[in-house]
Design a protein around this motif. Structure first.
Motif, PDB file in Angstrom:
ATOM      1  N   LEU A 279       0.802  -1.312   0.045  1.00  0.00           N
ATOM      2  CA  LEU A 279      -0.111  -0.140  -0.106  1.00  0.00           C
ATOM      3  C   LEU A 279       0.783   1.194   0.051  1.00  0.00           C
ATOM      4  O   LEU A 279       0.437   2.227  -0.822  1.00  0.00           O
ATOM      5  CB  LEU A 279      -0.859   0.006   1.123  1.00  0.00           C
ATOM      6  CG  LEU A 279      -1.836   1.405   1.386  1.00  0.00           C
ATOM      7  CD1 LEU A 279      -2.642   1.353   0.100  1.00  0.00           C
ATOM      8  CD2 LEU A 279      -2.653   1.096   2.749  1.00  0.00           C
ATOM      9  N   MET A 280       1.911   1.200   0.892  1.00  0.00           N
ATOM     10  CA  MET A 280       2.768   2.368   0.959  1.00  0.00           C
ATOM     11  C   MET A 280       3.453   2.568  -0.557  1.00  0.00           C
ATOM     12  O   MET A 280       3.567   3.937  -1.081  1.00  0.00           O
ATOM     13  CB  MET A 280       4.051   2.022   2.007  1.00  0.00           C
ATOM     14  CG  MET A 280       3.425   2.232   3.207  1.00  0.00           C
ATOM     15  SD  MET A 280       2.863   3.850   3.798  1.00  0.00           S
ATOM     16  CE  MET A 280       4.364   4.852   3.610  1.00  0.00           C
ATOM     17  N   LEU A 281       3.911   1.320  -1.200  1.00  0.00           N
ATOM     18  CA  LEU A 281       4.355   1.665  -2.511  1.00  0.00           C
ATOM     19  C   LEU A 281       3.511   2.334  -3.382  1.00  0.00           C
ATOM     20  O   LEU A 281       3.804   3.091  -4.290  1.00  0.00           O
ATOM     21  CB  LEU A 281       4.911   0.269  -2.962  1.00  0.00           C
ATOM     22  CG  LEU A 281       5.358   0.211  -4.125  1.00  0.00           C
ATOM     23  CD1 LEU A 281       6.651   0.961  -4.741  1.00  0.00           C
ATOM     24  CD2 LEU A 281       5.567  -1.359  -4.676  1.00  0.00           C
ATOM     25  N   PHE A 282       2.226   1.663  -3.546  1.00  0.00           N
ATOM     26  CA  PHE A 282       1.195   2.112  -4.521  1.00  0.00           C
ATOM     27  C   PHE A 282       0.809   3.780  -4.088  1.00  0.00           C
ATOM     28  O   PHE A 282       0.934   4.637  -5.022  1.00  0.00           O
ATOM     29  CB  PHE A 282      -0.100   1.451  -4.416  1.00  0.00           C
ATOM     30  CG  PHE A 282      -1.428   1.987  -4.773  1.00  0.00           C
ATOM     31  CD1 PHE A 282      -1.584   2.010  -6.102  1.00  0.00           C
ATOM     32  CD2 PHE A 282      -2.391   2.798  -3.935  1.00  0.00           C
ATOM     33  CE1 PHE A 282      -2.596   2.540  -6.528  1.00  0.00           C
ATOM     34  CE2 PHE A 282      -3.616   3.030  -4.577  1.00  0.00           C
ATOM     35  CZ  PHE A 282      -3.601   3.009  -6.104  1.00  0.00           C
ATOM     36  N   LEU A 283       0.730   4.133  -2.824  1.00  0.00           N
ATOM     37  CA  LEU A 283       0.371   5.594  -2.637  1.00  0.00           C
ATOM     38  C   LEU A 283       1.460   6.400  -3.009  1.00  0.00           C
ATOM     39  O   LEU A 283       1.328   7.556  -3.398  1.00  0.00           O
ATOM     40  CB  LEU A 283       0.074   5.765  -1.022  1.00  0.00           C
ATOM     41  CG  LEU A 283      -1.043   4.956  -0.509  1.00  0.00           C
ATOM     42  CD1 LEU A 283      -0.947   5.109   0.968  1.00  0.00           C
ATOM     43  CD2 LEU A 283      -2.530   5.590  -1.365  1.00  0.00           C
ATOM     44  N   GLY A 284       2.641   5.985  -2.842  1.00  0.00           N
ATOM     45  CA  GLY A 284       3.969   6.672  -3.327  1.00  0.00           C
ATOM     46  C   GLY A 284       3.895   7.006  -4.552  1.00  0.00           C
ATOM     47  O   GLY A 284       4.473   8.033  -5.083  1.00  0.00           O
ATOM     48  N   PHE A 285       3.490   5.928  -5.507  1.00  0.00           N
ATOM     49  CA  PHE A 285       3.304   6.100  -6.811  1.00  0.00           C
ATOM     50  C   PHE A 285       2.267   7.195  -7.213  1.00  0.00           C
ATOM     51  O   PHE A 285       2.628   8.329  -8.101  1.00  0.00           O
ATOM     52  CB  PHE A 285       3.061   4.683  -7.591  1.00  0.00           C
ATOM     53  CG  PHE A 285       3.246   4.869  -8.926  1.00  0.00           C
ATOM     54  CD1 PHE A 285       4.327   5.156  -9.957  1.00  0.00           C
ATOM     55  CD2 PHE A 285       1.872   5.061  -9.626  1.00  0.00           C
ATOM     56  CE1 PHE A 285       4.070   5.276 -11.046  1.00  0.00           C
ATOM     57  CE2 PHE A 285       1.683   5.009 -11.173  1.00  0.00           C
ATOM     58  CZ  PHE A 285       2.942   5.170 -11.711  1.00  0.00           C
ATOM     59  N   VAL A 286       1.074   7.055  -6.898  1.00  0.00           N
ATOM     60  CA  VAL A 286      -0.113   7.762  -7.293  1.00  0.00           C
ATOM     61  C   VAL A 286       0.215   9.175  -6.774  1.00  0.00           C
ATOM     62  O   VAL A 286      -0.606  10.168  -7.382  1.00  0.00           O
ATOM     63  CB  VAL A 286      -1.236   6.884  -7.111  1.00  0.00           C
ATOM     64  CG1 VAL A 286      -1.625   5.635  -7.624  1.00  0.00           C
ATOM     65  CG2 VAL A 286      -1.613   7.064  -5.216  1.00  0.00           C
TER      66      VAL A 286
ATOM     67  N   GLY B  21      -0.049   0.439 -14.865  1.00  0.00           N
ATOM     68  CA  GLY B  21      -1.013  -0.523 -14.800  1.00  0.00           C
ATOM     69  C   GLY B  21      -0.623  -1.668 -13.422  1.00  0.00           C
ATOM     70  O   GLY B  21      -1.441  -2.078 -12.821  1.00  0.00           O
ATOM     71  N   ALA B  22       0.814  -1.700 -13.500  1.00  0.00           N
ATOM     72  CA  ALA B  22       1.226  -2.621 -12.481  1.00  0.00           C
ATOM     73  C   ALA B  22       1.121  -1.965 -11.106  1.00  0.00           C
ATOM     74  O   ALA B  22       0.682  -2.530 -10.169  1.00  0.00           O
ATOM     75  CB  ALA B  22       2.835  -2.882 -12.621  1.00  0.00           C
ATOM     76  N   HIS B  23       1.300  -0.616 -10.927  1.00  0.00           N
ATOM     77  CA  HIS B  23       1.055  -0.209  -9.629  1.00  0.00           C
ATOM     78  C   HIS B  23      -0.380  -0.220  -9.103  1.00  0.00           C
ATOM     79  O   HIS B  23      -0.695  -0.193  -8.150  1.00  0.00           O
ATOM     80  CB  HIS B  23       1.758   1.291  -9.669  1.00  0.00           C
ATOM     81  CG  HIS B  23       3.060   1.370  -9.512  1.00  0.00           C
ATOM     82  ND1 HIS B  23       4.158   1.396 -10.474  1.00  0.00           N
ATOM     83  CD2 HIS B  23       3.979   1.412  -8.523  1.00  0.00           C
ATOM     84  CE1 HIS B  23       5.288   1.480  -9.874  1.00  0.00           C
ATOM     85  NE2 HIS B  23       5.173   1.564  -8.677  1.00  0.00           N
ATOM     86  N   TRP B  24      -1.187   0.183 -10.230  1.00  0.00           N
ATOM     87  CA  TRP B  24      -2.802  -0.018  -9.864  1.00  0.00           C
ATOM     88  C   TRP B  24      -2.975  -1.482  -9.260  1.00  0.00           C
ATOM     89  O   TRP B  24      -3.765  -1.847  -8.549  1.00  0.00           O
ATOM     90  CB  TRP B  24      -3.667   0.386 -11.091  1.00  0.00           C
ATOM     91  CG  TRP B  24      -3.670   1.912 -11.165  1.00  0.00           C
ATOM     92  CD1 TRP B  24      -2.955   2.749 -11.959  1.00  0.00           C
ATOM     93  CD2 TRP B  24      -4.556   2.721 -10.334  1.00  0.00           C
ATOM     94  NE1 TRP B  24      -3.312   4.177 -11.558  1.00  0.00           N
ATOM     95  CE2 TRP B  24      -4.408   4.215 -10.705  1.00  0.00           C
ATOM     96  CE3 TRP B  24      -5.338   2.545  -9.145  1.00  0.00           C
ATOM     97  CZ2 TRP B  24      -4.879   5.038 -10.041  1.00  0.00           C
ATOM     98  CZ3 TRP B  24      -6.121   3.649  -8.470  1.00  0.00           C
ATOM     99  CH2 TRP B  24      -5.652   4.753  -8.968  1.00  0.00           C
ATOM    100  N   ALA B  25      -2.336  -2.450 -10.044  1.00  0.00           N
ATOM    101  CA  ALA B  25      -2.491  -3.821  -9.518  1.00  0.00           C
ATOM    102  C   ALA B  25      -1.935  -4.016  -8.212  1.00  0.00           C
ATOM    103  O   ALA B  25      -2.576  -4.556  -7.349  1.00  0.00           O
ATOM    104  CB  ALA B  25      -1.810  -4.952 -10.559  1.00  0.00           C
ATOM    105  N   ILE B  26      -0.789  -3.387  -7.863  1.00  0.00           N
ATOM    106  CA  ILE B  26      -0.136  -3.420  -6.523  1.00  0.00           C
ATOM    107  C   ILE B  26      -1.308  -2.995  -5.511  1.00  0.00           C
ATOM    108  O   ILE B  26      -1.554  -3.351  -4.393  1.00  0.00           O
ATOM    109  CB  ILE B  26       1.015  -2.636  -6.393  1.00  0.00           C
ATOM    110  CG1 ILE B  26       2.318  -3.450  -7.148  1.00  0.00           C
ATOM    111  CG2 ILE B  26       1.563  -2.441  -4.913  1.00  0.00           C
ATOM    112  CD1 ILE B  26       3.500  -2.603  -7.237  1.00  0.00           C
ATOM    113  N   GLY B  27      -1.807  -1.669  -5.784  1.00  0.00           N
ATOM    114  CA  GLY B  27      -2.967  -0.994  -4.736  1.00  0.00           C
ATOM    115  C   GLY B  27      -4.129  -2.168  -4.604  1.00  0.00           C
ATOM    116  O   GLY B  27      -4.293  -2.317  -3.562  1.00  0.00           O
ATOM    117  N   ALA B  28      -4.375  -2.845  -5.827  1.00  0.00           N
ATOM    118  CA  ALA B  28      -5.540  -3.708  -5.753  1.00  0.00           C
ATOM    119  C   ALA B  28      -5.169  -4.777  -4.746  1.00  0.00           C
ATOM    120  O   ALA B  28      -6.065  -5.331  -4.075  1.00  0.00           O
ATOM    121  CB  ALA B  28      -6.300  -4.341  -7.161  1.00  0.00           C
ATOM    122  N   LEU B  29      -3.939  -5.155  -4.913  1.00  0.00           N
ATOM    123  CA  LEU B  29      -3.326  -6.378  -4.042  1.00  0.00           C
ATOM    124  C   LEU B  29      -3.509  -6.171  -2.751  1.00  0.00           C
ATOM    125  O   LEU B  29      -3.671  -7.144  -1.648  1.00  0.00           O
ATOM    126  CB  LEU B  29      -2.037  -6.764  -4.644  1.00  0.00           C
ATOM    127  CG  LEU B  29      -1.407  -8.102  -3.906  1.00  0.00           C
ATOM    128  CD1 LEU B  29      -2.188  -9.231  -3.730  1.00  0.00           C
ATOM    129  CD2 LEU B  29      -0.090  -8.468  -4.678  1.00  0.00           C
TER     130      LEU B  29
END
Length: 388
Positions: free
Chosen positions: A139-146, A330-338
């Motif tokens: 989640l931290m990785l995803f939020l850092g990206f978006v 797309g990969a980061h959004w997939a990370i967020g979903a995961l």
């Protein structure tokens, strides 16, 4: 190139299937094959993210990730990690934990009634803390990206507003902590709330620590490059690296084109923790198919992890991420979903097939969007450049 990159994975797959057959006959062979396909389908987004980071590493650290890293992935996460969980949760010593894994009781229900849980039961019971740690890290990785300012956006209608509110300092930490508290309060079982809070906090701490160290040593390296005298080899190398870094966003602890030394080491460390976080759902999900640690190591580790590594190398060598510019998004959004699925699964089981399909669907959507964009620019006679 395809044969050279995927050849070893094919050989390892054949050898693993032969070992599985010799170990447990046709049933073991089939289970190993199923687990291999299962891991690959779950980990395509992992390969894309790995590639975005791996391409910024020097050749030396790339080789370290593809050699030592594969040993950690195969033996560390797929074999040793489940045994460590059993060891810590049950109080058994490592030898007895391995014996329990290799020699499961014939009647699990009766065995459990006597107060002696099975290997599979212990692993399953540990799911809340595993999911909390991995979910918060991702989640931290995803939020850092978006929240990061990017030149190119995929889902512009949502990414641009997120970038604007992302200017607030430490917003991703505030959101992550809020979601962790909500998860522990409303999703986690009552007797697991404190455990989930601690495991989730450790996941956040791990991300912040590794990310911060990577950025720190990256800044040191950049300062050394900037201090190089004009015309020197170091200055020319720095200019080439900076000109070649077309990163669309901040997907890891370093944006340096070719990280070396300490920066390379922490990128490697970051990749290993990231890979472990991705593998949590696969390791837990594998127990729905078999509890045999040898079959899990062969299927998830040798077959699955090897193909994910090969796919990562292919994406880097082929320059796929530069050609299909939305894949990283797309990969980061997939990370967020995961990440959200892992947190939700603390209280409610989520079939692994749903997790895999969501990730694959987002990757395919990003790939199609990339192809459409490239064709549109080609039709206009424009270069495939970043639109600001």
């Amino acid at each position: 190139m395809v044969v050279r990159i995927f050849g070893l994975s094919v050989v390892v797959t054949i050898v693993s299937l032969i070992i599985a057959f010799l170990y447990g006959g046709v049933e073991a062979l089939i289970l190993t094959a199923i687990l291999g396909v299962f891991e690959i389908s779950l980990s395509f987004d992992n390969a894309v993210i790995n590639a975005t980071i791996l391409r910024r590493m020097s050749e030396f650290w790339q080789k370290i990730f593809l050699t030592i890293g594969i040993l950690i992935a195969v033996f560390g996460m797929r074999l040793v990690f489940p045994l460590v969980i059993v060891w810590l949760a049950s109080g058994l010593n490592p030898v007895d934990a391995l014996d329990l894994a290799l020699n499961p009781p014939p009647n699990d229900a009766a065995y459990f009634a006597n107060g002696d849980p099975s290997y599979e039961t212990i692993i399953t019971d540990a799911h809340p803390q595993i999911a909390a740690f991995g979910g918060m890290f991702l989640l931290m990785l995803f939020l850092g990206f978006v929240f990061e300012q990017k030149e190119l956006t995929w889902l512009t209608w949502i990414e641009r507003p997120l970038e604007k509110i992302g200017k607030l300092e430490m917003l991703e930490v505030v959101i992550a902590i809020t979601l962790l508290v909500l998860t522990a309060t409303y999703i986690a079982p009552a007797d697991e709330r404190s455990t989930v809070m601690i495991a989730g906090a450790l996941g956040m701490i791990t991300y912040i620590l590794v990310n911060g160290l990577g950025e720190y040593f990256n800044v040191e390296t950049e300062e050394d490059d900037e201090s190089a005298e004009p015309g020197t080899d170091a200055a020319e190398k720095s200019a080439v690296e900076k000109a070649g870094d077309k990163s669309t966003g901040k997907s890891g602890p370093s944006d340096l084109a070719k990280a070396t030394g300490k920066a390379g080491f922490f990128l490697f460390l970051y990749l290993e923790v990231l890979d472990a976080s991705f593998s949590f759902d696969g390791v837990i999900g594998a127990f729905a198919i078999t509890a045999d640690p040898i079959i899990i190591a062969l299927g998830l580790g040798l077959i699955g992890a090897m193909f994910v590594r090969s796919l990562t190398v292919y994406l880097v060598r082929k320059g796929t991420l530069s050609e299909y510019v939305y894949l990283e998004h797309g990969a980061h959004w997939a990370i967020g979903a995961l990440a959200f699925i892992l947190l939700y699964s603390i209280g409610t089981h989520v079939p692994e097939v749903i997790t895999g399909l969501i990730g694959v669907a987002l990757i395919i959507a990003a790939l199609i969007s990339s192809i459409v964009r490239r064709n549109r620019l080609a039709a206009k006679g424009e270069e495939d450049r970043v639109n600001i």
